[in-house]
Enzyme design. Structure first.
Site, PDB file in Angstrom:
ATOM      1  N   HIS A  34       0.819  -1.205   0.000  1.00 54.32           N
ATOM      2  CA  HIS A  34       0.000   0.000   0.000  1.00 54.32           C
ATOM      3  C   HIS A  34       0.861   1.266   0.000  1.00 54.32           C
ATOM      4  CE1 HIS A  34      -3.705   2.199   0.976  1.00 54.32           C
ATOM      5  NE2 HIS A  34      -2.952   2.942   1.759  1.00 54.32           N
ATOM      6  N   TYR A  37       4.430   0.553  -2.987  1.00 53.97           N
ATOM      7  CA  TYR A  37       4.194   0.221  -4.405  1.00 53.97           C
ATOM      8  C   TYR A  37       5.275  -0.724  -4.924  1.00 53.97           C
ATOM      9  CZ  TYR A  37       0.524   3.716  -4.987  1.00 53.97           C
ATOM     10  OH  TYR A  37      -0.635   4.417  -4.885  1.00 53.97           O
ATOM     11  N   GLU A  78      -7.785   8.130  -5.127  1.00 55.57           N
ATOM     12  CA  GLU A  78      -7.423   7.124  -4.115  1.00 55.57           C
ATOM     13  C   GLU A  78      -8.580   6.146  -3.990  1.00 55.57           C
ATOM     14  OE1 GLU A  78      -5.196   6.957  -1.164  1.00 55.57           O
ATOM     15  OE2 GLU A  78      -3.727   8.323  -2.009  1.00 55.57           O
ATOM     16  N   HIS A  80     -10.476   3.285  -1.097  1.00 54.04           N
ATOM     17  CA  HIS A  80     -10.534   2.798   0.271  1.00 54.04           C
ATOM     18  C   HIS A  80     -11.339   1.510   0.249  1.00 54.04           C
ATOM     19  CE1 HIS A  80      -9.705   5.064   4.255  1.00 54.04           C
ATOM     20  NE2 HIS A  80      -8.661   4.472   3.771  1.00 54.04           N
ATOM     21  N   ASP A 102      -4.697  15.173   0.258  1.00 57.74           N
ATOM     22  CA  ASP A 102      -3.656  15.179  -0.774  1.00 57.74           C
ATOM     23  C   ASP A 102      -3.723  16.467  -1.599  1.00 57.74           C
ATOM     24  OD1 ASP A 102      -2.545  12.664  -0.187  1.00 57.74           O
ATOM     25  OD2 ASP A 102      -4.121  11.636  -1.296  1.00 57.74           O
ATOM     26  N   GLN A 222     -10.359   3.465   9.913  1.00 58.20           N
ATOM     27  CA  GLN A 222     -10.266   4.729  10.640  1.00 58.20           C
ATOM     28  C   GLN A 222     -11.655   5.309  10.903  1.00 58.20           C
ATOM     29  OE1 GLN A 222      -8.995   4.023   7.663  1.00 58.20           O
ATOM     30  NE2 GLN A 222      -6.830   4.473   7.579  1.00 58.20           N
ATOM     31  N   ASP A 250       0.157  15.122   4.082  1.00 52.92           N
ATOM     32  CA  ASP A 250      -0.966  14.631   4.870  1.00 52.92           C
ATOM     33  C   ASP A 250      -0.610  13.285   5.459  1.00 52.92           C
ATOM     34  OD1 ASP A 250      -1.462  12.941   2.477  1.00 52.92           O
ATOM     35  OD2 ASP A 250      -3.302  12.474   3.557  1.00 52.92           O
ATOM     36  N   ASP A 474      -5.013   7.651 -13.040  1.00 57.75           N
ATOM     37  CA  ASP A 474      -5.346   6.236 -13.184  1.00 57.75           C
ATOM     38  C   ASP A 474      -5.394   5.575 -11.822  1.00 57.75           C
ATOM     39  OD1 ASP A 474      -2.596   6.477 -12.766  1.00 57.75           O
ATOM     40  OD2 ASP A 474      -2.186   4.561 -13.710  1.00 57.75           O
TER      41      ASP A 474
END
EC number: 6.3.5.3
Lengths: 679, 226
Positions: A34, A37, A78, A80, A102, A222, A250, A474
Site C-alpha cells: 500500500h 508500491y 485514491e 478505500h 492530498d 479509521q 498529509d 489512473d
C-alpha cells in the site's frame, strides 16, 4: 503486522544490526504494498508524466496542472476498498478525507469530488445493497460536511465484487500558482503535527490493505470526522496565505511512519521526533502504536520558530490542536524518541524506499477461450430488451446517489451530475470538465483494450462538454500481484493506458495502485478506473432542450464488439466475446471533429455512446428531453450487423449529436472535411 | 451599505454568499468570525449555510450558543435585516430568533435538487421586490430541512403573516410546505433553499432573476440602487 523473512534480513543488512520493535513496525508499514508500491513502481514509470501544463515539485501528493492566468488545478485519486468492504460508511467517508488532504497538501483548495463505486449484484444480494447504501452515505456525509461538491462519478455492479466493495474517490483542487507549497526544509526547522488526535483506530491499515481480505478487521478502519477536516482545510489555507508553511504532507497510509520518512527522504533531510509530543486520544499509547496509527484528519507541517507562533494563533482560532513533535536535522536519519529514550533511528532512504519487485507474469488461461462467442438466443421483442437494459442497475439513472451529494456548493458547478462529464467554472474565465470511468466487464475479457476503452470513454465524456483532455488519473485495482496471471492483466492494462496516453499526449498526473483486492470467492476482475480532466477556453456545451424536428447525427462506426457489454452480460448472462477496441486514428479524428462542431456553436447537445450502446444513448436523450426520436438503423455507420448488435454494441469513439436542422449543412461540411464517418 | 457574513466553524457557504454579495451585487460585505463582536455600523447580517460544528447534536444547536448570537439578537431587536440560509436558518431557529423546529427530511437522506418556492410574504427586507405568490426556481441542499410547527405555532405564523416561502409541492415533509419564515417584525428571515446558488446565469439552469430579487429586496430596503 510483520516483515517477510527475506525483508527482515534485508533490513538487518542495510542497517547493520537487529531492528528494534518500533523500527520493525515502521518499516513493515512503509514497505507494505500500500505504501511502497513495491510490485508496481517499476512498471508505472512507463506512463508519460510530463507535459507543457504539468508542474512537478518534490513531495507532492497530487498532480498539478497549469491552467493559465496564474492558476493551477490539482488532482488525485485514491481508493478505500478494504475498509469499505468491512465498514462501508466509515471506509467511504475516510476515503474522501484522505484524497482531500492530498489536494490540500499542495496548498490548493479542494473544489470537487468524484466517486467510483463498485459492488456485487444488488438485485440478488442484500449485503451488496447494504454496502452500496452505506458507502453512498459515507461519501455524502463527509463531502457535504466539508462543503466540497461531489459532482460526478459512476456506480457499477458485478458478481466479482460479491461481499466486497471498491470505493474510489478522486478530488480536484484549485488555487493560485504563487500559493503552491514549495516543499523545502532547513536544519532546525520544526516539525508540527496538526489536526485530529492520534488514536488506536486504523492501526495497521496499510498492511490490512495489502493483504487479501479474510477477516472483518474493523479496528483497521479509521474513524471519520469531517468537521475537524473542514477546520484543517481553513486553518491550512490561512497558514498558506500567511506563508507559514515550508513543507506539508498529509497523514494517510502508514501514519507518522510514512509521513516522516517520506518527507525526510523527499527533502533530503533528517527528522528527530518525540512520540510524547504527539497529541493522542488515549494516554497509554505505545510508541509503536503512535507511529503506525492511521487516525484521520492530520497534517504534517514543517515551519520555523518565528512562523510557529502565527501558526499556533491560527490553530487556536479554529480550536484545532497542533503539536511540535520534532525538528529537522541534516543527518538523513529518522530518529524516534520518547523523552530521552530512542525507539527508532533509521536512515530515511532505507525506510522510504522498499526494494522494488519484478514479479513474474503469465497470460491467464481463461483468456484463451473467452473471446469465443456462444450462440445466443435470438431476441424477438426489442422494446422489451431495451426496457430490461434500461432497468439494469448499471444503466439506470443514478439520481438516488447524486441527489444525496451536495453537488452545487462552491457555486462552480456549471454542468451538474447526471450527464456525461461535469463542468466547473474557474476563476480565470476558463472551465474544467472532469469524468471518471471504469469497465471491469470489458477489462476482464481484454485487460489491455478494456483499459484503453475506459480511458477513451472518459475522454469522450469530457469532449462532449467541449473540453480538450489535459490530464489523466489512473487507479489500477487488481487481485494478488503474486499470481502471475493477475500480474499479467495489471501489466497489460498499464501498457494499454501508456500507449493511449502517449499517442494522445495526455499526461498521467496522478494515480494509485490497489492490489490484493480478493474476496473469499476469488480475485476481482481487473478494474482500472480512469479520470480525465479537460479544459474549455471559452464556453462549455450545456445540453439544451431538444425539440421537434431537431436532427440527430451519430459519429463513429458501430462494430461487432459485444464482449463485456451489458447486452451480453445482463440480458444473456454471457461473459465473453470480443471486447470493443479503440482505433487511435479514428478516435482522434472523431474527438477533434466533435470539439470543432461544439466550438462553432452548431450543437444543442453531444452525448457519448457507451454502456448499452446506441439504443441507451438515444433513450437517455429522449428521457432527458421528454421527447421521442425516429432513428433509421440502416443509416448507422459501421459494419453490417443484425439489429440487436446495432442497437446494443458498445463500440468506442462514437458520439450522438443533436442540433437544429438549420445547422445540418454546416455540420455535414465540417464532418466531411474531417473525413469522419457519420450519419 | 455594510453586510456582515457570519462564519462559524464548519460554515461552508460563507464564501459563496460573500462572492454573490460583493461580486454580483456590489455590496460591501465582510466576514465575521463567530467569536468576534459585530460592529455597530452593520446594516444587515447574513448567516450562511454549511455544517456549523459538523451538525453535531442537531443542526445549528451549538452555533446558536456562539458569542456572536448575542449581537445578532440585539440587532434583531433593533429591526436590522437578518437572513439565515439553510444552516443559518437552523441556527436562527435553535437560538429562538425564529419559531419552529427543523427536523430530518422525510426521506431521511440529504437532498440536493432544484425546486420551486412560492413567495407568501412580500413585506420583508428580503422579499419586497417580489409579487405575492411569485414562483422562485431555487436549489435546496440539506439533510435536516423539514420545517415543523405544531398547530398553535402554525396558527400564530399564519395570523402574523410569518410564512415567507412555501414549496410549490411537497419536497421533504415540511408542515404546510413551509420553506422559510420570519419573526413577528419581519426583519429576521430564515429559509432552507440557497438563493446564493441561483443568482448567476452561468450556474443557474432555470432562471436567475427571481432569486436575485432576494438580494435586490435588501438593496431596495436600504435605499441602494444596484
Amino acid at each position: 503486522m510483520s516483515l517477510e523473512t527475506h525483508e527482515l534480513s534485508e533490513l538487518k543488512s542495510k542497517i547493520g544490526r537487529n531492528p528494534t520493535s518500533t523500527e520493525l513496525q515502521i518499516v513493515a508499514a512503509e514497505w507494505s504494498e500500500h505504501c511502497s508500491y513495491k510490485s508496481s513502481k517499476k512498471h508505472l514509470k512507463m506512463l508519460p508524466m510530463t507535459g507543457p501544463l504539468v508542474i512537478n515539485e518534490k513531495g507532492y501528493d497530487s498532480g498539478v496542472l497549469d491552467v493559465g492566468g496564474g492558476y493551477v488545478v490539482t488532482a488525485h485519486i485514491e481508493s478505500h476498498n478494504h475498509p469499505s468492504a468491512v465498514e462501508p460508511f466509515g471506509g467511504a467517508a475516510t476515503g474522501v478525507g484522505g484524497v482531500i488532504r492530498d489536494i490540500l497538501s499542495a496548498g490548493t483548495r479542494p473544489i470537487a469530488i468524484f466517486d467510483g463505486l463498485r459492488f456485487g449484484n444488488i438485485e440478488k444480494d442484500q449485503q451488496a445493497r447494504w454496502l452500496f447504501k452505506n458507502a453512498v452515505s459515507g461519501v455524502a456525509a463527509y463531502g457535504n460536511c466539508l462543503g466540497i461538491p461531489t459532482i460526478g462519478g459512476e456506480v457499477e455492479f458485478d458478481e466479482c465484487y460479491q461481499n466486497y466493495a471498491l470505493v474510489d474517490v478522486a478530488a480536484i483542487g484549485f488555487g493560485k500558482k504563487e500559493n503552491l507549497i514549495k516543499n523545502h526544509a532547513n536544519k532546525g526547522d520544526l516539525v508540527v503535527l496538526l489536526g485530529g488526535s492520534t488514536g488506536r483506530d486504523g492501526i495497521g491499515g496499510s498492511q490490512f490493505a495489502s493483504d487479501s481480505l479474510e477477516s472483518e478487521d474493523r479496528s483497521a478502519v479509521q474513524i471519520p470526522d469531517p468537521f475537524i477536516e473542514k477546520l484543517i482545510i481553513e486553518a491550512v489555507l490561512e497558514a498558506r496565505n500567511q506563508k507559514l508553511i515550508h513543507a506539508m504532507k498529509d497523514l494517510g497510509g502508514g501514519g507518522l511512519s510514512c509521513a516522516i520518512s517520506e518527507t525526510a527522504d523527499a527533502l533530503d533531510i533528517g527528522i528527530e521526533m518525540d512520540v510524547q509530543k504527539v497529541h493522542t486520544r488515549e494516554s497509554d499509547m505505545h510508541p509503536d502504536e503512535i507511529m503506525v496509527s492511521e487516525s484521520q484528519e492530520r497534517m504534517l507541517i514543517v515551519t520555523d520558530k518565528i512562523k510557529l507562533k502565527k501558526l499556533e494563533t491560527i490553530c487556536k482560532k479554529f480550536h484545532i490542536e497542533c503539536s511540535v513533535i520534532g525538528h529537522v536535522t541534516s543527518d538523513n536519519q529518522m530518529h524516534v524518541k520518547k523523552g530521552k529514550k530512542t525507539f527508532a533511528n533509521l536512515p530515511t532512504d532505507v525506510v522510504a524506499n522498499a526494494t522494488l519487485l519484478d514479479l513474474p507474469s503469465k497470460k491467464p488461461e481463461y483468456l484463451k477461450t473467452i473471446e469465443n462467442e456462444k450462440k445466443l438466443k435470438d431476441i424477438s421483442d426489442y422494446s422489451k430488451t431495451l426496457m430490461n437494459l434500461l432497468a439494469s442497475p448499471n444503466i439506470a439513472s443514478k439520481i438516488w446517489v447524486y441527489s444525496q451529494y451536495d453537488h452545487e456548493v462552491g457555486i462552480r458547478t456549471v454542468v451538474k451530475p447526471g450527464g456525461d462529464a461535469s463542468v466547473l467554472r474557474l476563476d480565470n474565465g476558463k472551465f474544467l470538465s472532469a469524468k471518471i470511468d471504469g469497465n471491469p466487464k470489458q477489462c476482464y475479457i481484454n485487460p489491455r483494450e478494456g483499459a484503453i476503452g475506459c480511458f477513451e470513454e472518459a475522454c469522450r465524456n469530457v469532449v462532449c462538454t467541449g473540453a480538450k483532455p489535459i490530464g489523466m488519473l489512473d487507479h489500477l485495482q487488481f487481485g494478488n500481484p503474486k499470481d502471475p496471471e493477475i500480474f499479467w492483466t495489471f501489466l497489460e492494462s498499464l501498457k494499454g493506458l501508456t500507449d493511449f496516453a502517449k499517442d494522445f499526449k495526455i499526461p498521467c498526473v496522478g494515480g494509485k495502485v490497489s492490489l490484493y483486492n480478493e474476496t473469499p470467492s476469488g480475485p476481482i476482475k481487473p478494474t482500472p478506473v480512469i479520470g480525465v480532466l479537460g479544459l474549455i477556453d471559452k464556453k462549455p456545451l450545456i445540453p439544451q432542450k431538444i425539440s421537434e424536428n431537431d436532427c440527430l447525427v451519430i459519429i463513429g462506426d458501430t462494430k461487432d464488439e459485444m464482449g463485456g457489454s451489458e447486452y451480453f452480460e445482463y440480458i444473456h448472462k454471457f461473459i465473453g466475446g470480443k471486447c470493443p477496441t479503440v482505433v487511435f486514428s479514428e478516435s482522434k479524428k472523431n474527438m477533434k471533429s466533435v470539439l470543432e462542431v461544439i466550438d462553432n456553436g452548431l450543437l444543442k447537445s453531444a452525448h457519448d455512446c457507451s454502456k448499452g450502446g446506441l439504443a441507451i444513448a438515444i433513450s437517455e436523450l429522449c428521457m432527458r428531453n421528454m421527447i421521442g426520436c425516429k432513428v433509421s438503423l440502416e443509416k448507422v455507420p459501421g459494419e453490417k450487423l443484425d439489429v440487436a448488435r446495432i442497437l446494443f454494441s458498445e463500440s468506442h469513439s462514437r458520439y450522438l449529436l443533436s442540433f437544429d436542422k438549420k445547422n445540418l449543412k454546416k455540420l455535414e461540411d465540417l464532418l466531411k472535411k474531417n473525413k469522419v464517418s457519420f450519419k | 451599505m455594510k453586510v456582515g457574513v457570519v462564519v462559524f466553524p464548519g460554515s461552508n457557504c460563507d464564501r459563496d454568499m460573500y462572492h454573490v454579495l460583493t461580486d454580483v451585487f456590489n455590496l460591501d460585505a465582510q466576514y465575521f468570525w463567530h467569536e468576534k463582536p459585530l460592529p455597530k455600523n452593520i446594516d444587515a447580517v447574513i448567516l450562511p449555510g454549511g455544517f456549523s460544528y459538523g451538525d453535531r447534536l442537531r443542526a445549528g444547536v451549538i452555533a446558536a450558543h456562539s458569542p456572536i448570537i448575542k449581537d445578532v439578537r440585539k440587532m434583531a431587536e433593533k429591526g436590522i435585516p437578518i437572513l439565515g440560509v439553510c444552516n443559518g436558518f437552523q441556527i436562527l431557529v435553535e437560538s429562538g430568533l425564529l419559531p419552529g423546529v427543523l427536523m430530518k427530511n422525510e426521506s431521511l437522506n440529504f437532498m440536493c435538487e432544484w425546486t420551486n418556492l412560492i413567495v407568501e410574504n412580500n413585506k420583508t427586507p428580503f422579499t419586497n421586490q417580489f409579487k405575492l405568490h411569485q414562483k422562485i426556481p431555487i436549489p435546496i441542499a440539506n439533510g435536516e430541512g423539514r420545517y415543523y410547527a405544531d398547530d398553535d405555532v402554525l396558527k400564530q405564523l399564519k395570523k402574523k403573516n410569518q410564512i415567507v416561502f412555501r414549496y410549490s409541492q411537497v419536497v421533504n415533509g415540511s408542515t404546510d410546505r413551509i420553506a422559510g419564515v420570519c419573526n413577528e417584525d419581519g426583519n429576521v428571515v430564515g429559509m432552507m433553499p440557497h438563493p446564493e446558488r441561483a443568482v448567476e446565469s452561468e450556474i443557474n439552469p432555470v432562471d436567475n432573476k427571481p432569486s436575485s430579487l432576494i438580494f435586490e429586496s435588501l438593496l431596495s430596503k436600504m435605499g441602494v440602487s444596484n
